[in-house]
Design an enzyme around this catalytic site. Sequence first.
Site, PDB file in Angstrom:
ATOM      1  N   HIS A 161      48.250  28.166  52.222  1.00 30.31           N
ATOM      2  CA  HIS A 161      47.233  28.294  53.264  1.00 30.31           C
ATOM      3  C   HIS A 161      47.175  27.016  54.106  1.00 30.31           C
ATOM      4  O   HIS A 161      46.861  27.056  55.299  1.00 30.31           O
ATOM      5  CB  HIS A 161      45.840  28.534  52.668  1.00 30.31           C
ATOM      6  CG  HIS A 161      45.672  29.864  52.029  1.00 30.31           C
ATOM      7  ND1 HIS A 161      45.979  30.091  50.714  1.00 30.31           N
ATOM      8  CD2 HIS A 161      45.221  31.043  52.533  1.00 30.31           C
ATOM      9  CE1 HIS A 161      45.720  31.362  50.422  1.00 30.31           C
ATOM     10  NE2 HIS A 161      45.265  31.958  51.508  1.00 30.31           N
ATOM     11  N   ASP A 171      52.645  37.536  53.576  1.00 33.88           N
ATOM     12  CA  ASP A 171      51.314  36.966  53.375  1.00 33.88           C
ATOM     13  C   ASP A 171      50.718  36.748  54.774  1.00 33.88           C
ATOM     14  O   ASP A 171      51.396  36.952  55.794  1.00 33.88           O
ATOM     15  CB  ASP A 171      51.419  35.661  52.580  1.00 33.88           C
ATOM     16  CG  ASP A 171      50.185  35.404  51.734  1.00 33.88           C
ATOM     17  OD1 ASP A 171      49.126  35.978  52.029  1.00 33.88           O
ATOM     18  OD2 ASP A 171      50.275  34.615  50.769  1.00 33.88           O
ATOM     19  N   ARG A 215      43.685  33.939  39.208  1.00 29.25           N
ATOM     20  CA  ARG A 215      44.071  35.212  39.847  1.00 29.25           C
ATOM     21  C   ARG A 215      45.257  35.856  39.135  1.00 29.25           C
ATOM     22  O   ARG A 215      45.545  37.035  39.347  1.00 29.25           O
ATOM     23  CB  ARG A 215      44.430  34.961  41.312  1.00 29.25           C
ATOM     24  CG  ARG A 215      43.283  34.424  42.134  1.00 29.25           C
ATOM     25  CD  ARG A 215      43.769  33.863  43.466  1.00 29.25           C
ATOM     26  NE  ARG A 215      44.427  34.893  44.258  1.00 29.25           N
ATOM     27  CZ  ARG A 215      45.121  34.618  45.366  1.00 29.25           C
ATOM     28  NH1 ARG A 215      45.265  33.371  45.787  1.00 29.25           N
ATOM     29  NH2 ARG A 215      45.681  35.608  46.044  1.00 29.25           N
ATOM     30  N   LYS A 267      52.530  40.438  44.294  1.00 26.83           N
ATOM     31  CA  LYS A 267      52.641  39.238  45.121  1.00 26.83           C
ATOM     32  C   LYS A 267      52.645  38.008  44.215  1.00 26.83           C
ATOM     33  O   LYS A 267      52.301  38.116  43.036  1.00 26.83           O
ATOM     34  CB  LYS A 267      51.487  39.174  46.122  1.00 26.83           C
ATOM     35  CG  LYS A 267      50.083  39.094  45.501  1.00 26.83           C
ATOM     36  CD  LYS A 267      49.016  39.166  46.560  1.00 26.83           C
ATOM     37  CE  LYS A 267      47.642  38.935  45.974  1.00 26.83           C
ATOM     38  NZ  LYS A 267      46.574  39.088  46.979  1.00 26.83           N
ATOM     39  N   HIS A 268      53.101  36.842  44.636  1.00 29.66           N
ATOM     40  CA  HIS A 268      53.592  36.459  45.969  1.00 29.66           C
ATOM     41  C   HIS A 268      55.067  36.134  45.814  1.00 29.66           C
ATOM     42  O   HIS A 268      55.400  35.067  45.317  1.00 29.66           O
ATOM     43  CB  HIS A 268      52.846  35.254  46.492  1.00 29.66           C
ATOM     44  CG  HIS A 268      51.339  35.391  46.509  1.00 29.66           C
ATOM     45  ND1 HIS A 268      50.546  35.256  45.380  1.00 29.66           N
ATOM     46  CD2 HIS A 268      50.482  35.664  47.527  1.00 29.66           C
ATOM     47  CE1 HIS A 268      49.275  35.414  45.710  1.00 29.66           C
ATOM     48  NE2 HIS A 268      49.197  35.667  47.010  1.00 29.66           N
TER      49      HIS A 268
END
Length: 228
Positions: free
Chosen positions: A147, A218, A104, A134-135
Site C-alpha cells: 500500500h 490488487d 489475515r 490472494k496475494h
Amino acid sequence: KKVGGAIFLKGTTPLFTDYANQIKTTCYKNKLMPAMISADAEAALMHYKFMDVAKMVPAEKQKSIEDVIISSNAIIDILKKVGIQINFAPSADNNTNRAIISNRSFGSNTLDIVQKCTAFMNEHLQNNIAGTIKHFPGHGNVKGDTHKGSVFIDGELKELSAFQQLIAKQAIGVMVAHITIRNNKTWSSDNLPATLSKKIVTQLLKDSLAFKGVIYTDALNMGAVSKI
C-alpha cells in the site's frame, strides 16, 4: 464504456444493500449485463468494511476447519443480504509479514493454509459467491506494505506451493500482488510489480500453473504500483 463491476470498500450493510439494488435496477433498465459486486470480506477486515458488523475472529485464530466454516458462513450471510457475488478472500499468504498480512492469514504452515482456504472457498461456492485467493505469488514472506511502496521477494518464491495447490483444487479467482520479484533466475519480474509483469501473470500463473479462472490485480491506487 459500461461499468462491469463495483467494489464496496467502507460503509454499512443497509447502505451497501441500497447501492447494490440501485446498480441491479440500473443494469436491468438499460438492458446491460448485471454488474458484478465485490468486497474484501475477510474475517479480520469485516468490521472495517462493514462498519455495522461486530469484530470477527481473524483467520489466524481459526484453529480448525470447523472454525473456518463457521466464520465463512457468518461472512456469507452478510454478503448474500447485501447482494455481493465476489469475495476478494481468502489470503493464501503466510502470516510472517506482520506489516500487512498478519492475522489475515491462516498461519505459516502450507498444508494448513491450503486446507482452510479450500474450506473457505467451498462454503462460498455452495452459496453462489466466488472466492479469490490472494496475494499471488505471496505477500507473507516479505517485509513491507505494498500500500505504501515497493516490496520485494528476494530469490525463491517460497509461498508459491499454496497457490499451486489451490489452483489445482480449481480456485475460481486469483488476485495478483504488487510484489516485485528479484534475484530469481526463472521468475524475475524485471523490476515491475507482479501485476504488471507478463512473466508472472501470463507465463507463471496462466501457463506454468495452468490457471483458467479470473485474474484480478490488487488495488491500483496502492503505492507499489501507482508510481509506475
